[in-house]
Design a protein around this motif. Structure first.
Motif, PDB file in Angstrom:
ATOM      1  N   ARG A  46       0.743 -10.154   5.980  1.00  0.00           N
ATOM      2  CA  ARG A  46       1.699  -9.131   6.396  1.00  0.00           C
ATOM      3  C   ARG A  46       1.424  -7.803   5.695  1.00  0.00           C
ATOM      4  NH1 ARG A  46       7.134 -12.576   5.671  1.00  0.00           N
ATOM      5  NH2 ARG A  46       5.793 -13.581   4.114  1.00  0.00           N
ATOM      6  N   SER A  47       1.611  -6.702   6.426  1.00  0.00           N
ATOM      7  CA  SER A  47       1.206  -5.388   5.929  1.00  0.00           C
ATOM      8  C   SER A  47       2.069  -4.867   4.800  1.00  0.00           C
ATOM      9  CB  SER A  47       1.208  -4.371   7.081  1.00  0.00           C
ATOM     10  OG  SER A  47       2.492  -4.288   7.668  1.00  0.00           O
ATOM     11  N   ASP A  48       3.256  -5.459   4.588  1.00  0.00           N
ATOM     12  CA  ASP A  48       4.099  -4.999   3.483  1.00  0.00           C
ATOM     13  C   ASP A  48       3.887  -5.829   2.222  1.00  0.00           C
ATOM     14  OD1 ASP A  48       5.247  -7.295   4.482  1.00  0.00           O
ATOM     15  OD2 ASP A  48       7.309  -6.568   4.379  1.00  0.00           O
ATOM     16  N   ARG A  49       2.903  -6.727   2.229  1.00  0.00           N
ATOM     17  CA  ARG A  49       2.545  -7.509   1.057  1.00  0.00           C
ATOM     18  C   ARG A  49       1.408  -6.804   0.302  1.00  0.00           C
ATOM     19  NH1 ARG A  49       6.893  -9.449   2.579  1.00  0.00           N
ATOM     20  NH2 ARG A  49       7.256 -11.699   2.765  1.00  0.00           N
ATOM     21  N   MET A  50       1.027  -7.372  -0.846  1.00  0.00           N
ATOM     22  CA  MET A  50      -0.001  -6.728  -1.664  1.00  0.00           C
ATOM     23  C   MET A  50      -1.287  -6.506  -0.891  1.00  0.00           C
ATOM     24  SD  MET A  50      -1.390  -7.787  -5.446  1.00  0.00           S
ATOM     25  CE  MET A  50      -2.629  -6.797  -6.297  1.00  0.00           C
ATOM     26  N   ILE A  51      -1.662  -7.459  -0.067  1.00  0.00           N
ATOM     27  CA  ILE A  51      -2.902  -7.342   0.702  1.00  0.00           C
ATOM     28  C   ILE A  51      -2.855  -6.192   1.696  1.00  0.00           C
ATOM     29  CG2 ILE A  51      -2.210  -8.924   2.551  1.00  0.00           C
ATOM     30  CD1 ILE A  51      -5.074  -9.974   2.568  1.00  0.00           C
ATOM     31  N   GLY A  52      -1.651  -5.709   2.001  1.00  0.00           N
ATOM     32  CA  GLY A  52      -1.495  -4.606   2.945  1.00  0.00           C
ATOM     33  C   GLY A  52      -2.155  -3.321   2.496  1.00  0.00           C
ATOM     34  N   VAL A  53      -2.501  -3.221   1.210  1.00  0.00           N
ATOM     35  CA  VAL A  53      -3.182  -2.015   0.721  1.00  0.00           C
ATOM     36  C   VAL A  53      -4.503  -1.817   1.445  1.00  0.00           C
ATOM     37  CG1 VAL A  53      -4.409  -3.165  -1.182  1.00  0.00           C
ATOM     38  CG2 VAL A  53      -3.810  -0.741  -1.375  1.00  0.00           C
ATOM     39  N   PHE A  54      -5.145  -2.902   1.832  1.00  0.00           N
ATOM     40  CA  PHE A  54      -6.424  -2.783   2.533  1.00  0.00           C
ATOM     41  C   PHE A  54      -6.224  -2.304   3.970  1.00  0.00           C
ATOM     42  CE2 PHE A  54      -7.719  -6.283  -0.568  1.00  0.00           C
ATOM     43  CZ  PHE A  54      -8.223  -5.360  -1.480  1.00  0.00           C
ATOM     44  N   GLU A  55      -5.146  -2.731   4.602  1.00  0.00           N
ATOM     45  CA  GLU A  55      -4.852  -2.253   5.957  1.00  0.00           C
ATOM     46  C   GLU A  55      -4.600  -0.744   5.937  1.00  0.00           C
ATOM     47  OE1 GLU A  55      -1.243  -2.648   9.204  1.00  0.00           O
ATOM     48  OE2 GLU A  55      -1.822  -4.444   8.083  1.00  0.00           O
ATOM     49  N   LEU A  56      -3.859  -0.272   4.924  1.00  0.00           N
ATOM     50  CA  LEU A  56      -3.589   1.160   4.808  1.00  0.00           C
ATOM     51  C   LEU A  56      -4.881   1.938   4.557  1.00  0.00           C
ATOM     52  CD1 LEU A  56      -0.322   1.119   2.646  1.00  0.00           C
ATOM     53  CD2 LEU A  56      -0.528   1.549   5.102  1.00  0.00           C
ATOM     54  N   TYR A  57      -5.755   1.373   3.734  1.00  0.00           N
ATOM     55  CA  TYR A  57      -7.033   2.038   3.468  1.00  0.00           C
ATOM     56  C   TYR A  57      -7.870   2.131   4.744  1.00  0.00           C
ATOM     57  CZ  TYR A  57     -11.811   2.683   1.733  1.00  0.00           C
ATOM     58  OH  TYR A  57     -13.088   3.139   1.529  1.00  0.00           O
ATOM     59  N   GLU A  58      -7.933   1.061   5.494  1.00  0.00           N
ATOM     60  CA  GLU A  58      -8.720   1.062   6.724  1.00  0.00           C
ATOM     61  C   GLU A  58      -8.141   2.043   7.744  1.00  0.00           C
ATOM     62  OE1 GLU A  58      -8.944  -3.012   7.935  1.00  0.00           O
ATOM     63  OE2 GLU A  58      -9.920  -3.640   6.075  1.00  0.00           O
ATOM     64  N   GLU A  59      -6.806   2.138   7.818  1.00  0.00           N
ATOM     65  CA  GLU A  59      -6.176   3.116   8.713  1.00  0.00           C
ATOM     66  C   GLU A  59      -6.557   4.534   8.317  1.00  0.00           C
ATOM     67  OE1 GLU A  59      -1.997   2.442   8.660  1.00  0.00           O
ATOM     68  OE2 GLU A  59      -2.091   0.633   9.902  1.00  0.00           O
ATOM     69  N   TRP A  60      -6.565   4.795   7.009  1.00  0.00           N
ATOM     70  CA  TRP A  60      -6.933   6.131   6.520  1.00  0.00           C
ATOM     71  C   TRP A  60      -8.385   6.437   6.868  1.00  0.00           C
ATOM     72  CZ3 TRP A  60     -10.608   7.578   2.849  1.00  0.00           C
ATOM     73  CH2 TRP A  60     -10.548   8.910   2.419  1.00  0.00           C
ATOM     74  N   CYS A  61      -9.278   5.472   6.655  1.00  0.00           N
ATOM     75  CA  CYS A  61     -10.694   5.669   6.985  1.00  0.00           C
ATOM     76  C   CYS A  61     -10.876   5.990   8.464  1.00  0.00           C
ATOM     77  CB  CYS A  61     -11.513   4.431   6.620  1.00  0.00           C
ATOM     78  SG  CYS A  61     -11.725   4.173   4.849  1.00  0.00           S
ATOM     79  N   GLN A  62     -10.151   5.263   9.304  1.00  0.00           N
ATOM     80  CA  GLN A  62     -10.242   5.486  10.749  1.00  0.00           C
ATOM     81  C   GLN A  62      -9.736   6.875  11.109  1.00  0.00           C
ATOM     82  OE1 GLN A  62      -7.979   2.724  13.134  1.00  0.00           O
ATOM     83  NE2 GLN A  62      -9.202   3.106  14.951  1.00  0.00           N
ATOM     84  N   LYS A  63      -8.632   7.271  10.497  1.00  0.00           N
ATOM     85  CA  LYS A  63      -8.047   8.585  10.766  1.00  0.00           C
ATOM     86  C   LYS A  63      -8.983   9.699  10.336  1.00  0.00           C
ATOM     87  CE  LYS A  63      -4.079  11.511   9.597  1.00  0.00           C
ATOM     88  NZ  LYS A  63      -2.830  11.607   8.788  1.00  0.00           N
ATOM     89  N   GLU A  64      -9.667   9.508   9.188  1.00  0.00           N
ATOM     90  CA  GLU A  64     -10.569  10.529   8.663  1.00  0.00           C
ATOM     91  C   GLU A  64     -11.969  10.454   9.260  1.00  0.00           C
ATOM     92  OE1 GLU A  64      -9.661  12.954   6.518  1.00  0.00           O
ATOM     93  OE2 GLU A  64      -7.603  12.186   6.684  1.00  0.00           O
TER      94      GLU A  64
END
Length: 284
Positions: free
Chosen positions: A156-174
């Motif tokens: 789940r994205s609100d768990r600790m592992i969710g930090v990687f989902e946020l990073y990947e979203e940022w990479c995609q956006k940039e």
């Protein structure tokens, strides 16, 4: 009626018991980094003999519970350097804790053992970062450390592992590849925030007030995240606080105004709203 029968050899059964029910121990980077569940004293002794463990990163933080005091005493007896950083598997990691983890993995004497309670969620996230630092692995390769073979099941994205989902979203956006540790570290320090929604707040840089004096000031709140802030949702609460102290550790010293709810209107990414707040200066 169909029955499914699974037969395990004695060796396979012992591996499952040893790997998952007792230690969840695994090599991350040979001779440099290892991971496990909460170790018992005899396990630490054995791993030091076998792998030469010099440092431990305890991802559960310091506390007064027996397991921690036992580990602390064992590490001291064995001459192992013990460093504790508190993370929760149930929430996104704070920036200040990630900074401590980066520093520990960059500076502690290897071989390093990192562990949490079960060796799955917190250890998995830390192992991804450790594999990038100590093994110079790419992000994509290191991501193998958060997998079902280590019993990492909660995605789940609100768990600790969710930090990687946020990073990947940022990479995609940039428009950037996920790349390596240096890019991940820069993102974590400069762009990431553990809150699911990130805002940028603009207010007067300085206010001169007499003790106890009140003043009204206008504050601008901009949605700096990639997600809509659902302030219109009656089941959610978003408030603005004014305080002194550090927001880095979410531990303000004192608040100087009642918290103000954001207007019940969704805030799109990049959109700003203005709020008027009454502030009261300290009495001293």
């Amino acid at each position: 009626m169909v029955f499914l029968c699974v037969t395990l050899s004695a060796a396979a059964g012992y591996f499952i018991y040893q790997q998952y029910l007792t230690t969840n121990f695994a090599v991350v980077i040979e001779d440099k980094l290892y991971r496990s569940a909460q170790p018992r004293p005899e396990q630490l002794e054995q791993w030091q003999k076998t792998y030469g463990i010099n440092s431990i990163i305890n991802l559960r933080g310091e506390n007064d519970e027996a397991y921690y005091q036992e580990e602390l005493a064992t590490a001291e007896r064995l001459g192992i350097s013990l460093h504790s950083i508190k993370f929760s598997a149930q929430s996104l990691p704070p920036v200040y804790s990630l900074k401590k983890l980066f520093h520990a993995l960059e500076t502690l004497e290897p071989p390093i053992l990192l562990h949490c309670r079960a060796g799955a969620d917190r250890s998995g996230v830390a192992s991804v970062i450790g594999a990038m630092i100590l093994g110079e692995e790419s992000y994509e390769t290191a991501l193998d450390q958060v997998s079902i073979k280590y019993l990492q099941l909660d995605r789940r994205s609100d768990r600790m592992i969710g930090v990687f989902e946020l990073y990947e979203e940022w990479c995609q956006k940039e428009g950037l590849p996920t790349s390596d540790y240096q890019q991940f570290k820069k993102w974590a320090i400069d762009s990431y925030h553990q809150a699911y929604y990130r805002v940028c707040i603009s207010s007067p840089e300085e206010l001169t007030l007499k003790p106890g004096e009140q003043v009204q000031t206008t504050i601008t709140v901009e949605n700096c995240s990639s997600k809509v802030i659902p302030a219109a949702d009656p089941g959610r609460s978003f408030t603005l606080a004014a305080f002194t102290g550090s927001s880095i550790k979410e531990s303000p010293e004192a608040e100087y105004a009642p918290r103000i709810p954001l207007p019940p209107k969704n805030i799109e990414p990049g959109q700003s709203i203005s709020i008027t707040q009454t502030l009261t200066a300290p009495s001293q």
